[in-house]
Design a protein around this motif. Structure first.
Motif, PDB file in Angstrom:
ATOM      1  N   ALA A  71      41.828  -0.985 -63.801  1.00  0.00           N
ATOM      2  CA  ALA A  71      40.387  -1.225 -63.816  1.00  0.00           C
ATOM      3  C   ALA A  71      39.627   0.017 -64.271  1.00  0.00           C
ATOM      4  O   ALA A  71      38.653  -0.073 -65.033  1.00  0.00           O
ATOM      5  CB  ALA A  71      39.921  -1.653 -62.430  1.00  0.00           C
ATOM      6  N   ALA A  72      40.050   1.193 -63.818  1.00  0.00           N
ATOM      7  CA  ALA A  72      39.390   2.431 -64.227  1.00  0.00           C
ATOM      8  C   ALA A  72      39.561   2.686 -65.717  1.00  0.00           C
ATOM      9  O   ALA A  72      38.631   3.130 -66.399  1.00  0.00           O
ATOM     10  CB  ALA A  72      39.934   3.608 -63.424  1.00  0.00           C
ATOM     11  N   ALA A 105      34.305  -2.062 -63.154  1.00  0.00           N
ATOM     12  CA  ALA A 105      35.525  -1.526 -62.552  1.00  0.00           C
ATOM     13  C   ALA A 105      35.908  -2.269 -61.273  1.00  0.00           C
ATOM     14  O   ALA A 105      37.038  -2.760 -61.138  1.00  0.00           O
ATOM     15  CB  ALA A 105      35.342  -0.030 -62.272  1.00  0.00           C
ATOM     16  N   THR A 106      34.979  -2.363 -60.324  1.00  0.00           N
ATOM     17  CA  THR A 106      35.311  -3.011 -59.047  1.00  0.00           C
ATOM     18  C   THR A 106      35.580  -4.507 -59.207  1.00  0.00           C
ATOM     19  O   THR A 106      36.539  -5.014 -58.605  1.00  0.00           O
ATOM     20  CB  THR A 106      34.187  -2.762 -58.032  1.00  0.00           C
ATOM     21  OG1 THR A 106      33.976  -1.351 -57.899  1.00  0.00           O
ATOM     22  CG2 THR A 106      34.550  -3.344 -56.684  1.00  0.00           C
ATOM     23  N   ALA A 122      39.112  -4.791 -60.538  1.00  0.00           N
ATOM     24  CA  ALA A 122      40.106  -4.442 -59.515  1.00  0.00           C
ATOM     25  C   ALA A 122      40.246  -5.556 -58.484  1.00  0.00           C
ATOM     26  O   ALA A 122      41.361  -5.903 -58.069  1.00  0.00           O
ATOM     27  CB  ALA A 122      39.705  -3.133 -58.833  1.00  0.00           C
ATOM     28  N   ALA A 123      39.126  -6.154 -58.076  1.00  0.00           N
ATOM     29  CA  ALA A 123      39.189  -7.251 -57.106  1.00  0.00           C
ATOM     30  C   ALA A 123      39.858  -8.479 -57.706  1.00  0.00           C
ATOM     31  O   ALA A 123      40.636  -9.168 -57.036  1.00  0.00           O
ATOM     32  CB  ALA A 123      37.779  -7.592 -56.633  1.00  0.00           C
ATOM     33  N   GLN A 124      39.567  -8.754 -58.975  1.00  0.00           N
ATOM     34  CA  GLN A 124      40.184  -9.919 -59.627  1.00  0.00           C
ATOM     35  C   GLN A 124      41.693  -9.749 -59.744  1.00  0.00           C
ATOM     36  O   GLN A 124      42.456 -10.701 -59.513  1.00  0.00           O
ATOM     37  CB  GLN A 124      39.567 -10.118 -61.005  1.00  0.00           C
ATOM     38  CG  GLN A 124      40.045 -11.372 -61.728  1.00  0.00           C
ATOM     39  CD  GLN A 124      39.348 -11.574 -63.053  1.00  0.00           C
ATOM     40  OE1 GLN A 124      38.608 -10.708 -63.520  1.00  0.00           O
ATOM     41  NE2 GLN A 124      39.568 -12.722 -63.679  1.00  0.00           N
ATOM     42  N   LEU A 125      42.142  -8.554 -60.085  1.00  0.00           N
ATOM     43  CA  LEU A 125      43.587  -8.306 -60.162  1.00  0.00           C
ATOM     44  C   LEU A 125      44.232  -8.372 -58.777  1.00  0.00           C
ATOM     45  O   LEU A 125      45.351  -8.881 -58.629  1.00  0.00           O
ATOM     46  CB  LEU A 125      43.838  -6.935 -60.797  1.00  0.00           C
ATOM     47  CG  LEU A 125      43.459  -6.787 -62.271  1.00  0.00           C
ATOM     48  CD1 LEU A 125      43.655  -5.351 -62.728  1.00  0.00           C
ATOM     49  CD2 LEU A 125      44.271  -7.726 -63.149  1.00  0.00           C
ATOM     50  N   LYS A 126      43.522  -7.865 -57.772  1.00  0.00           N
ATOM     51  CA  LYS A 126      44.068  -7.886 -56.414  1.00  0.00           C
ATOM     52  C   LYS A 126      44.184  -9.311 -55.889  1.00  0.00           C
ATOM     53  O   LYS A 126      45.114  -9.626 -55.119  1.00  0.00           O
ATOM     54  CB  LYS A 126      43.162  -7.061 -55.498  1.00  0.00           C
ATOM     55  CG  LYS A 126      43.748  -6.821 -54.103  1.00  0.00           C
ATOM     56  CD  LYS A 126      44.973  -5.923 -54.163  1.00  0.00           C
ATOM     57  CE  LYS A 126      45.472  -5.595 -52.763  1.00  0.00           C
ATOM     58  NZ  LYS A 126      46.671  -4.724 -52.792  1.00  0.00           N
ATOM     59  N   GLU A 127      43.267 -10.172 -56.280  1.00  0.00           N
ATOM     60  CA  GLU A 127      43.304 -11.556 -55.814  1.00  0.00           C
ATOM     61  C   GLU A 127      44.538 -12.303 -56.303  1.00  0.00           C
ATOM     62  O   GLU A 127      44.883 -13.348 -55.751  1.00  0.00           O
ATOM     63  CB  GLU A 127      42.038 -12.287 -56.261  1.00  0.00           C
ATOM     64  CG  GLU A 127      40.788 -11.857 -55.512  1.00  0.00           C
ATOM     65  CD  GLU A 127      39.540 -12.476 -56.102  1.00  0.00           C
ATOM     66  OE1 GLU A 127      39.652 -13.088 -57.191  1.00  0.00           O
ATOM     67  OE2 GLU A 127      38.468 -12.353 -55.488  1.00  0.00           O
ATOM     68  N   ARG A 128      45.186 -11.804 -57.341  1.00  0.00           N
ATOM     69  CA  ARG A 128      46.393 -12.451 -57.847  1.00  0.00           C
ATOM     70  C   ARG A 128      47.631 -12.083 -57.044  1.00  0.00           C
ATOM     71  O   ARG A 128      48.694 -12.679 -57.263  1.00  0.00           O
ATOM     72  CB  ARG A 128      46.601 -12.070 -59.318  1.00  0.00           C
ATOM     73  CG  ARG A 128      45.463 -12.547 -60.226  1.00  0.00           C
ATOM     74  CD  ARG A 128      45.729 -12.198 -61.671  1.00  0.00           C
ATOM     75  NE  ARG A 128      44.643 -12.670 -62.546  1.00  0.00           N
ATOM     76  CZ  ARG A 128      44.641 -12.538 -63.869  1.00  0.00           C
ATOM     77  NH1 ARG A 128      45.659 -11.919 -64.470  1.00  0.00           N
ATOM     78  NH2 ARG A 128      43.627 -12.989 -64.573  1.00  0.00           N
ATOM     79  N   ASP A 129      47.521 -11.120 -56.163  1.00  0.00           N
ATOM     80  CA  ASP A 129      48.636 -10.771 -55.301  1.00  0.00           C
ATOM     81  C   ASP A 129      48.917 -11.935 -54.348  1.00  0.00           C
ATOM     82  O   ASP A 129      47.986 -12.468 -53.733  1.00  0.00           O
ATOM     83  CB  ASP A 129      48.299  -9.502 -54.515  1.00  0.00           C
ATOM     84  CG  ASP A 129      49.457  -9.031 -53.659  1.00  0.00           C
ATOM     85  OD1 ASP A 129      49.479  -9.392 -52.470  1.00  0.00           O
ATOM     86  OD2 ASP A 129      50.331  -8.327 -54.183  1.00  0.00           O
TER      87      ASP A 129
END
Length: 364
Positions: free
Chosen positions: A170-171, A298-299, A302-309
Motif C-alpha cells: 500500500a505504501a 494508502a490505508t 491496506a485494509a482491502q488487502l487485509k480483508e482478503r486474509d
C-alpha cells in the motif's frame, strides 16, 4: 480553537467519523482521473529538460528592466542569428534586471555571434556558461540509483516495522501515485526539469512515506487483537485510525505547505527562474498529493488487502452475523412487547385543597 479541538476529540473517540475506507472506490476513481491526466500531460507536452540534462549554452544578460518586452527583444535577436541551436531559445527573467537565455550546443564563434546579437538588442553585459550533456546524464543516473535504493529500503523498513507485507504494498502504491501526479503536473506547467527538480522529487518521497507511516502506526494500534473482538471489524478500526490522525495530518500539511508556497511565489513572481522555483513546485505539489494519498489511498488499499486474509474474512463475517442477529432480536422484542395502558388514578377528578395566601393568614 476550542471548536477545532472539540472536533478533533470527537474524531478520535469515534463520535464523528468520515468513512474513508468504506468509500474507497470513490477515492480510487478520483486518483485514476488524476493519474490519467498526469499521463496525458507527459504524452502531450513531455518533460522540458533543462540545460543541465540536455547540454548547451546559457547566456546571462543584464538589461535596464527585465520585462516581457526585453525578453521578446532578446529572443528575437537570438533567433535572427540564423543558428539552428538558437532557433528556439528558452528565455526567462531572473530578478529585475537579468534575463537568462538558453540555447543548444554552440561553437566559440557561434557563441560570440549570439553575444553580439544580444548586446545589439539592448543587453549591457552578457556572460555565457557552457554546460555539457554528460553531467546531466550523470545526475539522472545517480538520481535513478538513489530512487531504487530508497524504495528497497522503504519496503524492508515497513515490512520489518509493521510485520505486514500488505502495508508495504500500500505504501509503494501511494508513493508511485504521488510521483506520477507530481511529474504530470510538472509537465503541464511547462517548468524545466533541473537537478533542483530531482531533489524535490526525492524529498516528497520521504514526506509522503512519513505521513503514511504515522497513519499505519495508528492502524496497527487499533487492530491489535482484532480477531478476538466481537464488536468491530478490521476495516472499521482502520477507518477509525484515519479519523484519529486526520487533524494532525491536515495541520502538519498546512504548516509545511505555507513556507513552500511562499518559496514558489517568490521563485515565480520575483525571481522568475532558477532552482528555487523548480524545487518549490515539486515540493508543493508533492506534499499536497502525499497528504491526500496517505488518507485516501494508502490505508484503504491496506485494509482491502487485509480483508482478503482468510482469518480476517472469517472474523468479519462472524461480527456482521452477530450484529444482524442482535438487530433481529431487538426488532422482535420491540414488536412482541405489549403497550402498557395509561390509566387514570382518579386524583384528577377530586378537588384538591387550597391553601390561603400568606397575606390572608396575617390578616387573621
Amino acid at each position: 480553537m476550542g471548536r477545532l479541538s472539540t472536533f478533533g476529540q470527537h474524531l478520535y473517540t469515534g463520535r464523528v467519523s468520515f468513512d474513508f475506507v468504506g468509500r474507497r472506490m470513490v477515492w480510487y476513481l478520483v486518483s485514476a482521473v488524476l493519474v490519467l491526466g498526469s499521463a496525458a500531460g507527459l504524452g502531450v507536452h513531455g518533460l522540458e529538460r533543462g540545460i543541465d540534462f540536455k547540454g548547451g549554452v546559457e547566456f546571462t544578460a543584464q538589461v535596464a528592466t527585465a520585462d516581457s518586452s526585453s525578453v521578446d527583444d532578446l529572443r528575437e535577436a537570438a533567433v535572427d542569428t540564423g543558428l539552428d541551436a538558437a532557433s528556439a531559445p528558452v528565455v526567462n527573467t531572473s530578478g529585475d534586471s537579468t534575463i537568462r537565455l538558453q540555447t543548444g550546443a554552440l561553437s566559440q564563434d557561434e557563441t560570440a555571434q549570439v553575444v553580439e546579437a544580444l548586446q545589439s538588442a539592448g543587453a549591457s553585459e552578457v556572460s555565457q556558461n557552457l554546460v555539457g550533456p554528460s553531467w546531466g546524464a550523470e545526475v539522472a543516473k545517480k538520481a535513478a540509483t538513489g530512487l531504487i535504493v530508497f524504495l528497497v529500503i522503504v519496503v524492508l523498513f515497513i515490512w520489518a516495522y509493521f510485520r505486514e507485507w500488505r502495508m508495504s504494498v500500500a505504501a509503494m502504491v501511494a508513493l508511485a501515485h504521488d510521483i506520477v501526479i507530481t511529474v504530470g503536473i510538472y509537465a503541464w506547467s511547462g517548468f524545466e526539469v533541473t537537478p533542483a527538480t530531482v531533489t524535490g522529487f526525492l524529498t516528497i518521497l520521504g514526506y509522503s512515506l512519513y505521513d503514511t507511516v504515522v497513519v499505519f502506526d495508528k492502524v496497527r494500534e487499533n487492530t491489535r487483537g482484532i480477531l478476538s473482538s466481537t464488536t468491530r471489524i478490521y476495516s472499521e478500526q482502520a477507518n477509525l485510525a484515519v479519523n484519529q490522525t486526520l487533524v494532525r495530518s491536515i495541520n502538519t500539511s498546512i504548516t509545511a505547505l505555507l513556507p513552500v508556497g511562499a518559496l514558489l511565489v517568490v521563485g515565480v513572481g520575483v525571481l522568475g527562474s532558477g532552482p528555487l522555483k523548480d524545487l518549490a513546485l515539486a515540493l508543493f505539489v508533492g506534499m499536497a498529493v502525499g497528504t491526500y494519498s496517505s488518507i485516501f489511498i494508502a490505508t484503504p488499499i491496506a485494509a482491502q488487502l487485509k480483508e482478503r486474509d482468510p482469518a480476517v474474512r472469517a472474523h468479519t463475517q462472524k461480527v456482521l452475523e452477530r450484529r444482524a442477529k442482535g438487530l433481529a432480536t431487538a426488532g422482535a422484542a420491540a414488536s412482541t412487547t405489549p403497550a402498557r395502558p395509561v390509566t387514570s388514578s382518579g386524583a384528577a377528578g377530586r378537588r384538591q385543597p387550597q391553601r390561603s395566601s400568606r397575606q390572608q393568614r396575617r390578616g387573621r
